[in-house]
Write an enzyme that holds these catalytic residues in place. Structure first.
Site, PDB file in Angstrom:
ATOM      1  N   GLY A 178     -12.730   2.758  -1.891  1.00  0.00           N
ATOM      2  CA  GLY A 178     -11.361   2.252  -1.987  1.00  0.00           C
ATOM      3  C   GLY A 178     -11.238   1.080  -2.936  1.00  0.00           C
ATOM      4  O   GLY A 178     -10.276   0.316  -2.859  1.00  0.00           O
ATOM      5  N   SER A 227     -11.427   1.509  -6.347  1.00  0.00           N
ATOM      6  CA  SER A 227     -10.988   2.049  -7.641  1.00  0.00           C
ATOM      7  C   SER A 227     -12.097   2.212  -8.660  1.00  0.00           C
ATOM      8  O   SER A 227     -11.947   1.880  -9.841  1.00  0.00           O
ATOM      9  CB  SER A 227      -9.863   1.200  -8.233  1.00  0.00           C
ATOM     10  OG  SER A 227      -8.762   1.284  -7.400  1.00  0.00           O
ATOM     11  N   ASP A 274      -3.929   1.182  -9.627  1.00  0.00           N
ATOM     12  CA  ASP A 274      -5.356   0.930  -9.893  1.00  0.00           C
ATOM     13  C   ASP A 274      -5.627   0.815 -11.391  1.00  0.00           C
ATOM     14  O   ASP A 274      -6.312  -0.110 -11.849  1.00  0.00           O
ATOM     15  CB  ASP A 274      -6.214   2.062  -9.310  1.00  0.00           C
ATOM     16  CG  ASP A 274      -5.921   2.298  -7.837  1.00  0.00           C
ATOM     17  OD1 ASP A 274      -5.267   1.437  -7.226  1.00  0.00           O
ATOM     18  OD2 ASP A 274      -6.335   3.345  -7.313  1.00  0.00           O
ATOM     19  N   TYR A 315      -4.136  11.505   1.687  1.00  0.00           N
ATOM     20  CA  TYR A 315      -3.312  10.766   0.715  1.00  0.00           C
ATOM     21  C   TYR A 315      -2.138  11.640   0.276  1.00  0.00           C
ATOM     22  O   TYR A 315      -0.982  11.202   0.255  1.00  0.00           O
ATOM     23  CB  TYR A 315      -4.171  10.367  -0.493  1.00  0.00           C
ATOM     24  CG  TYR A 315      -3.447   9.485  -1.495  1.00  0.00           C
ATOM     25  CD1 TYR A 315      -3.550   8.103  -1.426  1.00  0.00           C
ATOM     26  CD2 TYR A 315      -2.666  10.044  -2.510  1.00  0.00           C
ATOM     27  CE1 TYR A 315      -2.898   7.292  -2.349  1.00  0.00           C
ATOM     28  CE2 TYR A 315      -2.008   9.243  -3.433  1.00  0.00           C
ATOM     29  CZ  TYR A 315      -2.131   7.868  -3.350  1.00  0.00           C
ATOM     30  OH  TYR A 315      -1.487   7.074  -4.259  1.00  0.00           O
ATOM     31  N   GLY A 362     -16.173   5.652  -3.829  1.00  0.00           N
ATOM     32  CA  GLY A 362     -15.503   6.153  -2.625  1.00  0.00           C
ATOM     33  C   GLY A 362     -15.262   5.086  -1.585  1.00  0.00           C
ATOM     34  O   GLY A 362     -15.128   5.377  -0.403  1.00  0.00           O
ATOM     35  N   GLU A 369       0.826  -1.205   0.000  1.00  0.00           N
ATOM     36  CA  GLU A 369       0.000   0.000   0.000  1.00  0.00           C
ATOM     37  C   GLU A 369       0.866   1.264   0.000  1.00  0.00           C
ATOM     38  O   GLU A 369       1.799   1.382   0.803  1.00  0.00           O
ATOM     39  CB  GLU A 369      -0.893  -0.040   1.239  1.00  0.00           C
ATOM     40  CG  GLU A 369      -2.333   0.238   0.998  1.00  0.00           C
ATOM     41  CD  GLU A 369      -3.058  -0.679   0.011  1.00  0.00           C
ATOM     42  OE1 GLU A 369      -3.084  -0.354  -1.190  1.00  0.00           O
ATOM     43  OE2 GLU A 369      -3.613  -1.702   0.444  1.00  0.00           O
TER      44      GLU A 369
HETATM   45  C1  GLA Z   1      -4.952   4.596  -4.159  1.00  0.00           C
HETATM   46  C2  GLA Z   1      -4.100   5.080  -5.312  1.00  0.00           C
HETATM   47  C3  GLA Z   1      -3.059   4.042  -5.698  1.00  0.00           C
HETATM   48  C4  GLA Z   1      -2.275   3.577  -4.483  1.00  0.00           C
HETATM   49  C5  GLA Z   1      -3.202   3.224  -3.336  1.00  0.00           C
HETATM   50  C6  GLA Z   1      -2.471   2.922  -2.071  1.00  0.00           C
HETATM   51  O1  GLA Z   1      -5.724   3.509  -4.543  1.00  0.00           O
HETATM   52  O2  GLA Z   1      -4.911   5.365  -6.427  1.00  0.00           O
HETATM   53  O3  GLA Z   1      -2.207   4.549  -6.690  1.00  0.00           O
HETATM   54  O4  GLA Z   1      -1.319   4.519  -4.105  1.00  0.00           O
HETATM   55  O5  GLA Z   1      -4.126   4.245  -3.059  1.00  0.00           O
HETATM   56  O6  GLA Z   1      -1.736   1.764  -2.201  1.00  0.00           O
END
Ligand code: GLA
Length: 392
Positions: free
Chosen positions: A123, A125, A171, A220, A121, A33
């Site tokens: 997580g 993608s 992603d 982030y 939203g 991550e």
């Molecule tokens: C999000 C971002 C990715 C990655 C993750 C964390 O999904 O889009 O590029 O950095 O967070 O691993």
């Protein structure tokens, strides 16, 4: 997977044309991550939740979009696509169009219908899946084919520059190149990857804490800045360190005292998580599930304690999972600060796992979670006329 014949019908009714349909999946990350923008390793899998993009050429020079999810239509002249978005769902397709124009790919006027079932939203993608499906659709009307890794890079650029979210490549890459029943170990520097089979008797159970996260700005970006600060300190001593991919835990032992304590912790997470990711791929290939589970537990602790990107609800969800029968490994997945946990669960226990964790989480937090029983699925592709796509 949203309804393919449904989106065809919707497109025909709205635009009076038979469309071509492209699909791009969301993803769940098994391990690794925030390592992608440090050029490290990640190991996500594409999931059976996706965006469909139905497209047909238009007679005018407009990009006309309709989102079934938002029940809204937007139209913009191809000559007026700017370089930045306006915090609207259309930022993703328009961002993709903007990047294609920068690449001098001449996309003619088109009609695009979008429909997706990737939870927004959470997580998983949803953004990447909208970008990739939209880009394949626009390339189709432009009559241009690009290799999927290139599509992923261009979609990442749309998200970085147009949407304004400083994400890495994970992603978009796995949405493009994921494979059914496999996790994808990606070297984010070379973009070389290998597919690690997820054993048939395991299910991917995704537990949504229902705590919303957002990547544009916010935590982030703060984390990413801290990682860059630590990298710059190490680079003073070893100029060959371009990104944390090039650094070791020993480097941190030698020079970490020069960093603010939080920065040191962030860097330690990145370096150790990237190492754990490669080890987890090896363990998955060797069917050594005890090691996969241990690495996922260590990864969660590192994300929680060193990267400080978890939240109380996600910690509770992971703790509950680890107590349940059939759970091989559990951790918070994605950008952090909410969203979903990923759980590798023996399939014969998956239904009971889902029911038990849902009840226990609600009891502990007062929040009713959503639990998705998923499986690793194919990456983005064109959906055939009468193909019944079943990625579930
Ligand atoms: C999000 C971002 C990715 C990655 C993750 C964390 O999904 O889009 O590029 O950095 O967070 O691993």
């Amino acid at each position: 997977m949203p309804d393919v014949s449904g989106i065809r019908r919707l497109h025909r009714e709205r635009f009076g044309q038979e469309p071509e349909v492209f699909m791009a999946p969301g993803r769940v990350n098994l391990i690794g991550e925030h390592t992608d923008y440090a050029d490290g390793f990640v190991m996500p899998a594409a999931i059976n939740f996706a965006t469909l993009a139905a497209v047909s050429p238009a007679a005018d020079r407009n990009a006309t979009l309709f989102s079934r999810n938002f029940n809204e239509s937007v139209s913009l002249s191809l000559d007026l696509i700017g370089e930045h978005g306006s915090h609207h769902w259309s930022d993703y397709p328009f961002g993709v169009l903007s990047v294609l124009q920068q690449e001098r790919i001449s996309v003619p006027g088109f009609h695009l219908t979008l429909d997706g079932d990737v939870p927004l939203g959470a997580g998983l993608s949803s953004s990447a899946s909208i970008e990739v499906a939209s880009m394949l659709a626009m390339l189709h009307v432009a009559g241009v084919e690009l290799p999927l890794p290139k599509v992923a890079l261009l979609c990442q650029r749309a998200e970085n520059d147009y949407v304004g979210a400083p994400c890495g490549i994970m992603d978009q890459f796995v949405s493009c190149c994921g494979a059914a029943d496999h996790a994808l170990l990606l070297d984010c520097r070379s973009l070389g990857y290998r597919l690690a089979p997820i054993p048939k008797h395991l299910s991917l159970v995704i537990c949504n804490t229902m705590v919303k996260h957002s990547h544009a700005g916010g935590e982030y970006g703060t984390r990413r800045a801290e990682v860059e600060e630590g990298t710059a300190i190490l680079r003073r001593h070893r100029p060959e360190i371009r990104l944390l991919r090039d650094a070791t835990v020993d480097d941190l032992k030698r020079w970490g005292h020069e960093m603010p304590p939080n920065v040191l912790k962030r860097c330690r997470h990145i370096i150790t998580d990237s190492n754990r990711t490669v080890a987890a791929a090896d363990a998955l290939e060797a069917k050594d599930l005890a090691t996969v589970g241990r690495l996922m537990a260590e990864a969660h602790a590192s994300y929680r304690d060193d990267f400080e990107a978890s939240c109380p609800e996600a910690d509770i969800m992971v703790e509950l999972a680890n107590k349940l029968e059939g759970c091989v490994g559990a951790r918070l997945t994605g950008g952090g600060f909410g969203g979903c946990t990923v759980n590798l669960v023996e399939s014969n226990h998956a239904a009971q796992f889902a029911a038990s964790i849902s009840a226990a989480y609600e009891k502990a937090t007062g929040i009713h979670p959503e639990i998705y029983q998923s499986r690793a699925s194919a990456g983005a592709h064109k959906v055939g006329q009468d193909v019944v796509v079943s990625h579930r």
